[in-house]
Design an enzyme around this catalytic site. Structure first.
Site, PDB file in Angstrom:
ATOM      1  N   ALA A 117       0.866  -1.190   0.000  1.00  0.00           N
ATOM      2  CA  ALA A 117       0.000   0.000   0.000  1.00  0.00           C
ATOM      3  C   ALA A 117       0.903   1.241   0.000  1.00  0.00           C
ATOM      4  O   ALA A 117       1.889   1.279  -0.729  1.00  0.00           O
ATOM      5  CB  ALA A 117      -0.974  -0.044   1.169  1.00  0.00           C
ATOM      6  N   SER A 118       0.620   2.216   0.846  1.00  0.00           N
ATOM      7  CA  SER A 118       1.320   3.501   0.721  1.00  0.00           C
ATOM      8  C   SER A 118       2.786   3.475   1.139  1.00  0.00           C
ATOM      9  O   SER A 118       3.500   4.454   0.923  1.00  0.00           O
ATOM     10  CB  SER A 118       0.585   4.582   1.503  1.00  0.00           C
ATOM     11  OG  SER A 118      -0.621   4.901   0.843  1.00  0.00           O
TER      12      SER A 118
END
Length: 331
Positions: free
Chosen positions: A60-61
């Protein structure tokens, strides 16, 4: 710790992951050596595959620091400038909205670009890709605020950065990451995952607790966007990434300093933002949250200490746990 070993103390902090549900992999690196390397629970509930240090989770981020590094590599190559207007590279963006936006604004979440998630159809089931983010933003002739005037965390900005990497390098984004970051560091099993193009070895699948049961929630309609969150990696490979933050193999000292300079305040008074790194006190860190995954990397560079927690479940958010694990070593 009342006679407990550090290993036992970490196990105690991670006990929620240790049962029959989705799992986690935890790494503590001190002075360049892995001092704790643990895995808990299952990477794949249906196949009963236990999590392991080699398990690859969707970052993800946490992916954003790789996107930022790709941009810094191209800046060092002289292929782009951090002060370049974004429309130099992506001229289809509406002038009214994007004229004043620079690459640096994208890196620091200060562009004011509209969130692409808010532009998608409510019932969207088809996965969007980075190029689709550009198409969605082509319809927007305004920003949330004047570029550079404020901070608003922006997945849109990082999706556009991936497209700029492609334009400036002449390579597909996933290939650029592989050729310029992953393979040179020996992160042989890390991949910007593209369904039908690449595979994820030892893949963790994401789960959410719904009505008291773990259900597979591995992908959403935004999971295929690469620049803001599409990389899969393991604690084994991220140990190599962490090591590269201390030397010149990827970025020279000047570029590394740019990445970790607090360029902007954020919406949390304790946190500033560099390029793909959050900055709190002496720590450089970033979390990653997406459907079925919660991850964090917390680095204490002056103390040569790093804690990485990767999990394939929607809850809890592991940042505080990682800081508590770090505290075991900071006494």
């Amino acid at each position: 710790t009342g006679g407990k070993t550090v290993q036992e103390s970490v196990d105690a902090l991670m006990r929620d992951y240790a049962g029959d549900g989705p799992g986690a992999s935890v790494l503590v690196i001190e002075n360049g050596k892995p001092v704790v390397e643990r895995a808990y629970g299952f990477a794949d509930l249906e196949a009963r595959t236990p999590a392991a240090p080699r398990t690859n989770y969707r970052l993800a981020s946490v992916s954003k620091q790789f996107t930022a590094t790709a941009v810094l590599l191209l800046a060092r190559d002289g292929k782009l400038g951090l002060d370049d207007p974004v429309r130099k590279w992506l001229p289809s963006l509406p002038a009214k909205a994007a004229d004043a936006i620079t690459i640096k604004h994208l890196l620091t979440h200060t562009s004011g670009l509209i969130d692409y998630e808010d532009l998608m159809a409510e019932d969207a089931t088809e996965q969007v890709h980075d190029a689709d983010v550009l198409r969605l933003l082509e319809t927007q002739d305004h920003t949330y605020f004047a570029p550079g005037a404020d901070y608003r965390y922006s997945n849109s900005g990082y999706a556009l950065l991936a497209l700029i990497v492609e334009k400036a390098s002449g390579k597909r984004y996933a290939d650029f990451l592989r050729d310029r970051i992953f393979l040179p560091l020996g992160m042989d099993r890390t991949v910007a995952y593209e369904k039908g193009i690449s595979e994820v070895a030892d893949r963790a699948y994401g789960y959410s607790l719904i009505d008291g049961r773990w259900r597979r929630t591995d992908q959403s309609s935004t999971s295929a966007v690469l620049g803001d969150g599409g990389i899969y990696s393991s604690i084994d490979d991220l140990a190599k990434w962490d090591a590269a933050q201390y030397d010149d193999r990827l970025l020279d000292a000047q570029s590394r300093k740019l990445a970790t300079t607090p360029w902007t305040k954020t919406d949390d008074p304790a946190i500033e933002y560099g390029y793909g790194w959050r900055i709190t006190g002496e720590t450089l860190w970033h979390s990653g949250e997406t459907i079925g995954f919660r991850n964090v990397i917390v680095r204490y560079p002056q103390r040569r200490l790093t804690v990485i927690v990767l999990t394939n479940r929607d809850d809890p958010e592991p940042y505080r746990t990682a800081v508590r694990i770090a505290d075991l070593f900071l006494r």
